[in-house]
Write a protein that holds these residues in place. Sequence first.
Motif, PDB file in Angstrom:
ATOM      1  N   LEU A 129       0.826  -1.208   0.000  1.00  0.00           N
ATOM      2  CA  LEU A 129       0.000   0.000   0.000  1.00  0.00           C
ATOM      3  C   LEU A 129       0.860   1.258   0.000  1.00  0.00           C
ATOM      4  O   LEU A 129       0.558   2.228  -0.693  1.00  0.00           O
ATOM      5  CB  LEU A 129      -0.928  -0.009   1.219  1.00  0.00           C
ATOM      6  N   ILE A 130       1.937   1.223   0.767  1.00  0.00           N
ATOM      7  CA  ILE A 130       2.845   2.380   0.778  1.00  0.00           C
ATOM      8  C   ILE A 130       3.493   2.553  -0.591  1.00  0.00           C
ATOM      9  O   ILE A 130       3.668   3.678  -1.082  1.00  0.00           O
ATOM     10  CB  ILE A 130       3.916   2.209   1.876  1.00  0.00           C
ATOM     11  N   GLY A 131       3.841   1.445  -1.247  1.00  0.00           N
ATOM     12  CA  GLY A 131       4.432   1.538  -2.578  1.00  0.00           C
ATOM     13  C   GLY A 131       3.494   2.178  -3.583  1.00  0.00           C
ATOM     14  O   GLY A 131       3.892   3.059  -4.358  1.00  0.00           O
ATOM     15  N   PHE A 136       1.465   7.074  -6.490  1.00  0.00           N
ATOM     16  CA  PHE A 136       0.431   8.094  -6.693  1.00  0.00           C
ATOM     17  C   PHE A 136       1.000   9.489  -6.471  1.00  0.00           C
ATOM     18  O   PHE A 136       0.726  10.418  -7.245  1.00  0.00           O
ATOM     19  CB  PHE A 136      -0.733   7.837  -5.723  1.00  0.00           C
ATOM     20  N   GLY A 137       1.808   9.665  -5.413  1.00  0.00           N
ATOM     21  CA  GLY A 137       2.402  10.975  -5.144  1.00  0.00           C
ATOM     22  C   GLY A 137       3.349  11.416  -6.247  1.00  0.00           C
ATOM     23  O   GLY A 137       3.350  12.592  -6.650  1.00  0.00           O
ATOM     24  N   VAL A 138       4.147  10.469  -6.754  1.00  0.00           N
ATOM     25  CA  VAL A 138       5.088  10.796  -7.840  1.00  0.00           C
ATOM     26  C   VAL A 138       4.325  11.226  -9.089  1.00  0.00           C
ATOM     27  O   VAL A 138       4.641  12.242  -9.721  1.00  0.00           O
ATOM     28  CB  VAL A 138       6.006   9.586  -8.126  1.00  0.00           C
ATOM     29  N   VAL A 139       3.313  10.436  -9.460  1.00  0.00           N
ATOM     30  CA  VAL A 139       2.526  10.765 -10.649  1.00  0.00           C
ATOM     31  C   VAL A 139       1.800  12.093 -10.454  1.00  0.00           C
ATOM     32  O   VAL A 139       1.722  12.917 -11.369  1.00  0.00           O
ATOM     33  CB  VAL A 139       1.529   9.625 -10.950  1.00  0.00           C
ATOM     34  N   LEU A 140       1.273  12.320  -9.253  1.00  0.00           N
ATOM     35  CA  LEU A 140       0.545  13.565  -8.972  1.00  0.00           C
ATOM     36  C   LEU A 140       1.438  14.783  -9.197  1.00  0.00           C
ATOM     37  O   LEU A 140       1.034  15.747  -9.880  1.00  0.00           O
ATOM     38  CB  LEU A 140       0.032  13.529  -7.532  1.00  0.00           C
ATOM     39  N   PHE A 141       2.630  14.746  -8.646  1.00  0.00           N
ATOM     40  CA  PHE A 141       3.507  15.914  -8.790  1.00  0.00           C
ATOM     41  C   PHE A 141       3.967  16.074 -10.236  1.00  0.00           C
ATOM     42  O   PHE A 141       4.009  17.192 -10.767  1.00  0.00           O
ATOM     43  CB  PHE A 141       4.730  15.778  -7.881  1.00  0.00           C
ATOM     44  N   ALA A 142       4.301  14.956 -10.892  1.00  0.00           N
ATOM     45  CA  ALA A 142       4.753  15.033 -12.284  1.00  0.00           C
ATOM     46  C   ALA A 142       3.659  15.584 -13.184  1.00  0.00           C
ATOM     47  O   ALA A 142       3.919  16.405 -14.085  1.00  0.00           O
ATOM     48  CB  ALA A 142       5.192  13.650 -12.764  1.00  0.00           C
ATOM     49  N   LEU A 205      -4.950  -0.859  -8.497  1.00  0.00           N
ATOM     50  CA  LEU A 205      -3.915  -1.492  -7.690  1.00  0.00           C
ATOM     51  C   LEU A 205      -4.282  -1.458  -6.209  1.00  0.00           C
ATOM     52  O   LEU A 205      -4.173  -2.464  -5.500  1.00  0.00           O
ATOM     53  CB  LEU A 205      -2.567  -0.798  -7.914  1.00  0.00           C
ATOM     54  N   TRP A 206      -4.722  -0.296  -5.729  1.00  0.00           N
ATOM     55  CA  TRP A 206      -5.147  -0.187  -4.332  1.00  0.00           C
ATOM     56  C   TRP A 206      -6.265  -1.191  -4.030  1.00  0.00           C
ATOM     57  O   TRP A 206      -6.219  -1.905  -3.042  1.00  0.00           O
ATOM     58  CB  TRP A 206      -5.656   1.221  -4.038  1.00  0.00           C
ATOM     59  N   ALA A 207      -7.280  -1.203  -4.890  1.00  0.00           N
ATOM     60  CA  ALA A 207      -8.416  -2.097  -4.662  1.00  0.00           C
ATOM     61  C   ALA A 207      -7.982  -3.561  -4.695  1.00  0.00           C
ATOM     62  O   ALA A 207      -8.433  -4.379  -3.878  1.00  0.00           O
ATOM     63  CB  ALA A 207      -9.500  -1.843  -5.713  1.00  0.00           C
ATOM     64  N   GLY A 208      -7.099  -3.908  -5.632  1.00  0.00           N
ATOM     65  CA  GLY A 208      -6.637  -5.287  -5.732  1.00  0.00           C
ATOM     66  C   GLY A 208      -5.850  -5.724  -4.510  1.00  0.00           C
ATOM     67  O   GLY A 208      -6.019  -6.851  -4.022  1.00  0.00           O
ATOM     68  N   ILE A 209      -4.988  -4.848  -4.005  1.00  0.00           N
ATOM     69  CA  ILE A 209      -4.200  -5.181  -2.815  1.00  0.00           C
ATOM     70  C   ILE A 209      -5.111  -5.410  -1.616  1.00  0.00           C
ATOM     71  O   ILE A 209      -4.971  -6.384  -0.865  1.00  0.00           O
ATOM     72  CB  ILE A 209      -3.180  -4.064  -2.520  1.00  0.00           C
ATOM     73  N   LEU A 210      -6.089  -4.521  -1.421  1.00  0.00           N
ATOM     74  CA  LEU A 210      -7.002  -4.662  -0.286  1.00  0.00           C
ATOM     75  C   LEU A 210      -7.880  -5.899  -0.439  1.00  0.00           C
ATOM     76  O   LEU A 210      -8.131  -6.618   0.535  1.00  0.00           O
ATOM     77  CB  LEU A 210      -7.868  -3.406  -0.160  1.00  0.00           C
ATOM     78  N   ALA A 211      -8.380  -6.144  -1.660  1.00  0.00           N
ATOM     79  CA  ALA A 211      -9.232  -7.321  -1.867  1.00  0.00           C
ATOM     80  C   ALA A 211      -8.459  -8.605  -1.591  1.00  0.00           C
ATOM     81  O   ALA A 211      -8.972  -9.528  -0.937  1.00  0.00           O
ATOM     82  CB  ALA A 211      -9.768  -7.325  -3.294  1.00  0.00           C
ATOM     83  N   THR A 212      -7.216  -8.669  -2.060  1.00  0.00           N
ATOM     84  CA  THR A 212      -6.391  -9.850  -1.798  1.00  0.00           C
ATOM     85  C   THR A 212      -6.118 -10.011  -0.310  1.00  0.00           C
ATOM     86  O   THR A 212      -6.165 -11.123   0.229  1.00  0.00           O
ATOM     87  CB  THR A 212      -5.060  -9.743  -2.567  1.00  0.00           C
ATOM     88  N   GLY A 213      -5.841  -8.890   0.367  1.00  0.00           N
ATOM     89  CA  GLY A 213      -5.583  -8.947   1.803  1.00  0.00           C
ATOM     90  C   GLY A 213      -6.785  -9.431   2.583  1.00  0.00           C
ATOM     91  O   GLY A 213      -6.661 -10.253   3.498  1.00  0.00           O
TER      92      GLY A 213
END
Length: 364
Positions: A129-131, A136-142, A205-213
């Motif tokens: 999730l942190i990754g 998201f932060g990198v893409v947002l600023f770019a 990606l966020w949704a997939g990680i949480l659903a798998t968890g």
Amino acid sequence: MSVLPFLRIYAPLNAVLAAPGLLAVAALTMPDLPGRSRLALTVLLAVIWGVYLLQMAATLLKHRAGDARNSTPVIAIDVLAVLVPLAAFVLVGTPDRSLYCAVWLLKPLRDSTFFPVLGRVLANEARNLIGVTTLFGVVLFAVALAAYVIERDIQPEKFGSIPQAMWWAVVTLSTTGYGDAIPQSFAGRVLAGAVMMSGIGIFALWAGILATGFYQEVRRGDFVRNWQLVAGVPLFQKLGPAVLVEIVRALRPRILPAGAVICRIGERGDQMFFVVEGRVSVATPNPVELGPGAFFGEMALISGEPRAATVSAATVVSLLSLHAVDFQMLCSSSPEIAEIIRKTALERRRAAATGGKKETTSGP
């Protein structure tokens, strides 16, 4: 008189009490509300606050007595539900006092089992999730930087700085698209399309990680519960951990109320059953009751013949069911279990043929 009963009485009613309280908070913000109605709603809030005060006292007493079930979040919610409205009544002006009762939004969450599971999922998936959040932060600023460079001369009031462009980047990455800032240039619109697609991928990606968890956490909880049930069956208690793992994966738990029919005479036998708790009744010419540790339904699996008797729950019963395919795999991996099951099935067939009555620790 002890206040401890209020913990048992009102804990299931937190949502029921919070709902009218929050509706009263909303109604009290209406400027044209009649004075009598305003007084009635205020009294309602006071009554609910009093109930929560008793519940907080009971919770603190239980915690002081060493009851581990009263965890820190439960205590914190009970204390906040009482102290925040009380502090508002003492410190805040009359018009806004009732607003602080909105802390009761937390009360329905007090006894929820979802949030401990959510906490474990977040802890287990924290690295992933942190990754994704970093991405998201990198893409947002770019994206904000690119939009600033492309649109600053065309729309300086909306893209005149990177912080201004970052608002557009946020709503575009989240595919919200409020429409208050829209690129005018061709390059800006191409950038917007790419940003929207990137946003869909990141949120997926966020949704997939949480659903798998969540899936893994639920499977883990089911496995532990099934392991405990399987370990309670005497037939499996002498097996090693590796064999038990295979059995846990094969068996399916079921809980049936008293009187429920488990299988009927003449039906095709596609599974057998192990009794974990409670008792079942076998409707033979000489009816037999089976208790914890017994099993039944194996003759139909072994011979392929229809069910020879109807079996129903004499009490509330907890069962483990084993389907035909898994039965064959179990017999292959555990010959000693297969031999016990076949021997018991033979004894039951002989007893049925002679009209005798026989009950052992494994069944009739």
